[in-house]
Design an enzyme around this catalytic site. Structure first.
Site, PDB file in Angstrom:
ATOM      1  N   GLY A  87      62.860  42.086  35.089  1.00  0.00           N
ATOM      2  CA  GLY A  87      63.553  42.513  36.288  1.00  0.00           C
ATOM      3  C   GLY A  87      64.918  43.129  36.046  1.00  0.00           C
TER       4      GLY A  87
ATOM      5  N   ASN B 205      60.106  46.712  19.578  1.00  0.00           N
ATOM      6  CA  ASN B 205      59.073  45.679  19.447  1.00  0.00           C
ATOM      7  C   ASN B 205      57.785  46.175  20.094  1.00  0.00           C
ATOM      8  OD1 ASN B 205      60.683  43.444  18.254  1.00  0.00           O
ATOM      9  ND2 ASN B 205      61.850  43.661  20.146  1.00  0.00           N
TER      10      ASN B 205
ATOM     11  N   CYS C  61      60.784  51.641  32.784  1.00  0.00           N
ATOM     12  CA  CYS C  61      61.277  52.144  31.499  1.00  0.00           C
ATOM     13  C   CYS C  61      60.087  52.300  30.565  1.00  0.00           C
ATOM     14  CB  CYS C  61      62.314  51.193  30.917  1.00  0.00           C
ATOM     15  SG  CYS C  61      63.800  51.037  31.953  1.00  0.00           S
TER      16      CYS C  61
ATOM     17  N   SER D 239      71.716  48.788  29.325  1.00  0.00           N
ATOM     18  CA  SER D 239      70.485  49.204  28.652  1.00  0.00           C
ATOM     19  C   SER D 239      70.504  50.731  28.570  1.00  0.00           C
ATOM     20  CB  SER D 239      69.274  48.700  29.464  1.00  0.00           C
ATOM     21  OG  SER D 239      68.076  48.911  28.792  1.00  0.00           O
ATOM     22  N   LEU D 240      71.042  51.248  27.464  1.00  0.00           N
ATOM     23  CA  LEU D 240      71.384  52.672  27.362  1.00  0.00           C
ATOM     24  C   LEU D 240      70.243  53.504  26.776  1.00  0.00           C
ATOM     25  CD1 LEU D 240      73.663  54.728  27.831  1.00  0.00           C
ATOM     26  CD2 LEU D 240      74.429  54.251  25.484  1.00  0.00           C
ATOM     27  N   HIS D 241      70.038  53.415  25.457  1.00  0.00           N
ATOM     28  CA  HIS D 241      68.870  53.944  24.751  1.00  0.00           C
ATOM     29  C   HIS D 241      68.819  55.459  24.573  1.00  0.00           C
ATOM     30  CE1 HIS D 241      67.699  49.869  25.345  1.00  0.00           C
ATOM     31  NE2 HIS D 241      67.519  50.021  26.645  1.00  0.00           N
TER      32      HIS D 241
ATOM     33  N   CYS E  95      59.245  49.744  27.668  1.00  0.00           N
ATOM     34  CA  CYS E  95      59.338  48.313  27.991  1.00  0.00           C
ATOM     35  C   CYS E  95      58.031  47.800  28.588  1.00  0.00           C
ATOM     36  CB  CYS E  95      60.491  48.083  28.976  1.00  0.00           C
ATOM     37  SG  CYS E  95      60.729  46.343  29.429  1.00  0.00           S
TER      38      CYS E  95
ATOM     39  N   CYS F 125      62.420  41.404  22.572  1.00  0.00           N
ATOM     40  CA  CYS F 125      62.982  42.317  23.567  1.00  0.00           C
ATOM     41  C   CYS F 125      61.960  43.376  23.967  1.00  0.00           C
ATOM     42  CB  CYS F 125      64.231  42.983  22.985  1.00  0.00           C
ATOM     43  SG  CYS F 125      65.022  44.152  24.098  1.00  0.00           S
TER      44      CYS F 125
ATOM     45  N   GLU G 159      58.309  34.859  32.564  1.00  0.00           N
ATOM     46  CA  GLU G 159      58.471  34.367  31.206  1.00  0.00           C
ATOM     47  C   GLU G 159      59.954  34.207  30.889  1.00  0.00           C
ATOM     48  OE1 GLU G 159      54.492  35.789  28.853  1.00  0.00           O
ATOM     49  OE2 GLU G 159      56.155  37.214  28.896  1.00  0.00           O
TER      50      GLU G 159
ATOM     51  N   CYS H  89      59.038  44.465  37.754  1.00  0.00           N
ATOM     52  CA  CYS H  89      60.200  45.355  37.694  1.00  0.00           C
ATOM     53  C   CYS H  89      59.852  46.688  38.331  1.00  0.00           C
ATOM     54  CB  CYS H  89      60.618  45.554  36.234  1.00  0.00           C
ATOM     55  SG  CYS H  89      62.202  46.401  36.023  1.00  0.00           S
TER      56      CYS H  89
END
Length: 404
Positions: A195, A326, A144, A249-251, A147, A369, A119, A140
């Site tokens: 990915g 999201n 995570c 991509s920390l979070h 995600c 996202c 996508e 992937c």
């Protein structure tokens, strides 16, 4: 600088019963200009002494004008066009589905090969400009926990041609050929789709060189951002090979929580990641790193976490993108309350860090996202169900005949 090109590696054989496997046509869209020159020379397609000129001509037809047929390359000799068509292709992959959100976001489901879909999302901004979120892998490996893409197993890396094709398809849909350098709808590229780009760095780097080449699409490398979950050993190579902007991509601000949210952290913990970021080639106030931070209610959104984030990134030229979570089918996470997100951002702003809150785009078509996931698994699962049903039907038919 010399360039070598293994054409056999780039065109995997296709099986054919009862004979030698024919070679698949190489898609020239995935070759840099230097690689294209080598391909034309080694294949004997280009006339003697004209290979460099032909490479630039063909590159411009593909990436400036967007053609998908050698026959349309009118300033290339007819005989040369015929030889090109025998050995190469400039075709696009199939667009299986196109969706447009009520906010103008566009999403394409693109089939690269049977059972291989990704996508790609175009996100318009307030003005004419907009960003294209491209994928670098099918599926992937990172898992995570917040995600949607992470719930799909890795199928394979995308080739440079398949990455570039996502940009070409977006430009087709936006009617942006030829590739004008000013007042364009597609102005930025972000490797934030499906990915982990640094697990496919070779093809990602080639794709960036193609996309940024001024003889073609010509998007500045400063408008190309590569997001990684933190493959620390590849950070320096990313900067050296691509000169792209870096996003992390920390979070989370501590290893215990990040181990859960981003399991790759168990291999490359925060101390190593921050050291790698500080050493990123070209990092400066003019080329800041972006830290992406998804806001999860009751998980990572407290004022204490905000203060810990300020401490963690101290001294790094950076901005922080706060991303409202999201939702996607099956997740247990919930988006932070808006007041909590604003309070979190206020602490970062007070410390001197720009911390825009990303406006959710394309939620209604699962294009926001963390929501991307190809239909590959669904297709394969559906096929398996059909085979099972057919097998059961066959058993029942056999039983019926026996009973008769």
């Amino acid at each position: 600088m010399s360039v070598t090109l293994d054409l056999s590696r780039m065109a995997p054989s296709m099986s054919k019963e009862g004979g030698d496997a024919p070679k698949a046509l190489i898609n020239l869209s995935g070759l840099t200009r230097a690689q294209l020159l080598v391909a034309l020379t080694e294949s004997g397609v280009a006339e003697h002494g004209k290979a460099k000129m032909r490479a630039t001509q063909i590159f411009r037809w593909m990436h400036h004008r967007g053609v998908t047929d050698f026959a349309l390359m009118t300033d290339v000799a007819k005989e040369t066009r015929a030889r090109l068509a025998e050995r190469f292709t400039v075709s696009r992959p199939e667009v299986v589905e196109r969706q447009v959100s009520k906010d103008g976001t566009r999403k394409w489901l693109i089939r690269m090969a049977p059972g291989i879909e990704v996508e790609t999302v175009y996100i318009p901004s307030v003005g004419r400009a907009g960003a294209l979120c491209v994928s670098s892998q099918v599926g992937c490996t990172l898992n995570c926990s917040f995600c949607h893409t992470g719930t799909q197993a890795l199928v394979r890396n995308l080739t440079a041609a398949e990455i570039v094709a996502q940009v070409q398809i977006a430009k087709d849909d936006l009617a942006e050929w030829p590739s004008d350098k000013e007042d364009r709808l597609l102005s930025n590229i972000v490797f934030m789709g499906m990915g982990e780009p640094l697990y496919n760095l070779g093809h990602v780097a080639d794709a960036i060189e193609i996309i940024s080449d001024n003889e073609g699409i010509g998007i500045s490398r400063r408008r190309i951002t590569v997001s990684t979950s933190g493959v620390v050993p590849q950070l320096e190579a990313l900067g050296d090979k691509t000169q792209a902007m870096l996003a992390i991509s920390l979070h989370a601000t501590n290893d215990a929580l990040r181990d859960v949210l981003v399991p790759l952290n168990k291999k490359y913990p925060l101390e190593d990641l921050m050291a790698g970021v500080r050493a990123y080639p070209g990092l400066s106030n003019a080329r800041r790193v972006t830290f992406e931070y998804v806001m999860l209610k009751g998980v990572n959104d407290s004022p204490d976490e905000a203060r810990a984030l300020v401490k963690l990134i101290k001294g790094i030229p950076a901005k922080i993108n706060l991303i409202p979570f999201n939702p996607w089918p099956g997740t247990d996470y919930v988006c932070s309350d808006w007041a909590a997100i604003e309070a979190f951002g206020a602490i970062l702003n007070k410390a001197g860090y720009s911390s825009p809150i990303r406006t959710p785009r394309g939620r209604d078509i699962l294009a926001a996202c963390g929501q991307l996931k190809s239909e590959s698994e669904k297709v394969r699962a559906s096929a398996m169900r059909k085979l099972s049903m057919a097998a059961m039907a066959g058993v029942l038919d056999d039983d019926d005949e026996a009973a008769a």
